[in-house]
Scaffold this active site. Structure first.
Site, PDB file in Angstrom:
ATOM      1  CE  LYS A   1      -3.739  -1.951   2.886  1.00  0.00           C
ATOM      2  NZ  LYS A   1      -4.894  -1.734   2.015  1.00  0.00           N
TER       3      LYS A   1
ATOM      4  NE  ARG B 210     -10.977 -10.014  -1.592  1.00  0.00           N
ATOM      5  CZ  ARG B 210     -11.360  -9.099  -2.487  1.00  0.00           C
ATOM      6  NH1 ARG B 210     -11.692  -9.484  -3.718  1.00  0.00           N
ATOM      7  NH2 ARG B 210     -11.419  -7.830  -2.167  1.00  0.00           N
TER       8      ARG B 210
END
Length: 460
Positions: A239, A313
């Site tokens: 990120k 996820r």
């Protein structure tokens, strides 16, 4: 200012709740001196503003501007503004609002000050006498549950890694006589949680699966799954600094289900509760999982990694597969899963996904009733093909970038095949700005709505 509750007391000072529309009628019913005092002050009953009223020999109470209709946060700004002491509402609020008002009052005293130097002189407490019709016990329990969630999210990642999150769950279990277990590090592989292990193996702090159970074995099974990514660097798909700044909150789903579990146990709901939290740190090292890797999962499905920053996820996939295998009466997962949900709905509105229209409608109804909002987004089957992979059973991201929250929900749905009553909540778990009762920082979103659903479904 600490906010507490007090027993009925004749010396408690009156709090008069007024709006700009009702102020003149209130003034007309007051002694001339009181009305003159209020008019001279320029008080206009603006929401959030208070005016102290003189009394015989000292303070005689206060006027508080509120919006109509009253809501959970109507009193939340008062503890910080009022002098210490005991207060009572001068009029009775609507019975269906009373408990929420008391809860908001208690949360008005919330501060995360664990790392701040203690004040030389502690602030005096402001106490509220709960109005008739308020369930003070439920208000206290709700505020305690939300405080737990907020504190977990607000704690820096250096002091809230996978081990510390597990310790918090273990302490919660011990407090309510629940069973607690945890699978750590390489034991995840032999226990059948390869995706949790793959995401967390690069960190110095070992990944783990937290498992808490409580309640009678023959009661309806309610399973809660929470994303416990204690810090998310993005992995090898790192990120930018701006995206990493608040990633201590990426375990907000775990914090939410632990807070909800506390409230379920504290209110004694007659359910067989199970809480599963895959707790990891998505770190970067020579052992980090890579874009293009194919991961195995507990469900038996293989997943091609298109982006290592879509790690939540992956850990949820293993936990949901375990939850689904028991076929619970109700399965709910909470996760700070996608930026796409925030782009679509903003920071205050968690996205709800469910294949069960009845469950979704029921949950939305409770969310509206307790003013803990949710907004339903579709598990649109036409987008499922975007998760196809030429080399694995599915990919963890789509290549086109559209409908990111929807495709994340569709990915999770591949791991929930035997439990029709499933809801996935994609939440922010954070307040970007200070508001009464909701200071900037961690937030317990959807917790009150979910407890209302459980209370209505299962009684207690």
């Amino acid at each position: 200012m600490p906010a507490t509750l007090a027993a009925a007391d004749a010396t408690a000072l009156p709090l008069h709740l007024v709006t700009p529309a009702s102020l003149e009628a209130w003034l007309a019913a007051q002694p001339e001196a009181t009305a003159a005092w209020v008019r001279a002050s320029g008080f206009g009953a603006e929401a959030g503003r208070i005016l102290l009223l003189p009394g015989t020999g000292g303070l005689g109470g206060a006027l508080a501007g509120v919006e109509e209709p009253l809501g959970p946060w109507s009193l939340a700004g008062l503890p910080a503004q009022l002098p210490g002491g005991s207060y009572r509402l001068a009029g009775e609020p609507p019975a269906d609002k009373a408990t929420a008002l008391v809860t908001g009052w208690l949360l008005g005293g919330y501060r995360f000050d664990r790392f701040k130097r203690p004040a030389e002189k502690p602030a005096p407490e402001t106490a509220l006498v709960p109005p008739a019709g308020a369930d003070a016990g439920l208000a206290r329990k709700t505020a305690a549950a939300m405080t737990l969630t907020r504190d977990l999210v607000n704690t820096p990642a250096a002091e809230m890694g996978p081990a510390e999150l597990a310790a918090a769950a273990e302490a919660l279990a011990a407090g309510f006589g629940a069973r607690f277990s945890v699978i750590v590090g390489d034991d995840l592989l032999s226990a059948g949680y390869p995706a949790v292990h793959a995401v967390g193996r690069a960190a110095l702090r070992a990944p783990r699966l937290i498992d808490l159970t409580w309640g009678a074995a023959d009661a309806p099974k309610v399973t809660l799954v929470g994303k416990g990514v204690c810090f998310d660097s993005g992995g090898l798909d790192i990120k930018p600094a701006s995206g990493m700044r608040n990633m201590k909150k990426d375990m907000g789903g775990a914090a939410t289900v632990l807070g909800l579990a506390r409230l379920v146990m504290d209110t004694g709901l007659p359910v067989r509760l199970r809480v599963l939290v895959p707790a990891v740190e998505n770190a970067i090292s020579g052992d980090a999982f890579r874009p293009g890797d194919i991961l195995r999962t507990r469900k038996g499905l293989t997943v091609e990694v298109g982006n290592t920053d879509a790690e939540g996820r992956l850990v949820l996939a293993d936990a949901l597969a375990e939850a689904d295998a028991e076929k619970p009466d109700l399965l709910v997962d909470c996760a700070t899963l996608t930026g796409a949900a925030r782009v679509a709905l903003g920071p205050d509105l968690p996205a709800l996904f469910s294949p069960d229209d009845g469950l979704a409608g029921e949950l939305l109804g409770h969310a509206a009733a307790v003013e803990d909002p949710l907004w339903r987004l579709p598990l649109w089957p036409g987008y499922a093909k975007w998760l196809e992979s030429p080399v694995a059973d599915l990919a963890n991201v789509s290549e086109n970038g559209h409908a990111g929250a929807v495709t994340a929900g569709l990915f999770l749905s591949r791991f929930v095949t035997d439990t029709p009553a499933w809801a996935h909540i994609d939440l922010y778990a954070w307040n970007d700005q200070d508001r009464p009762g909701r200071p900037k920082g961690g937030e317990a979103m959807a917790l009150r709505a979910l407890h209302a659903l459980l209370s209505r479904r299962y009684g207690g």
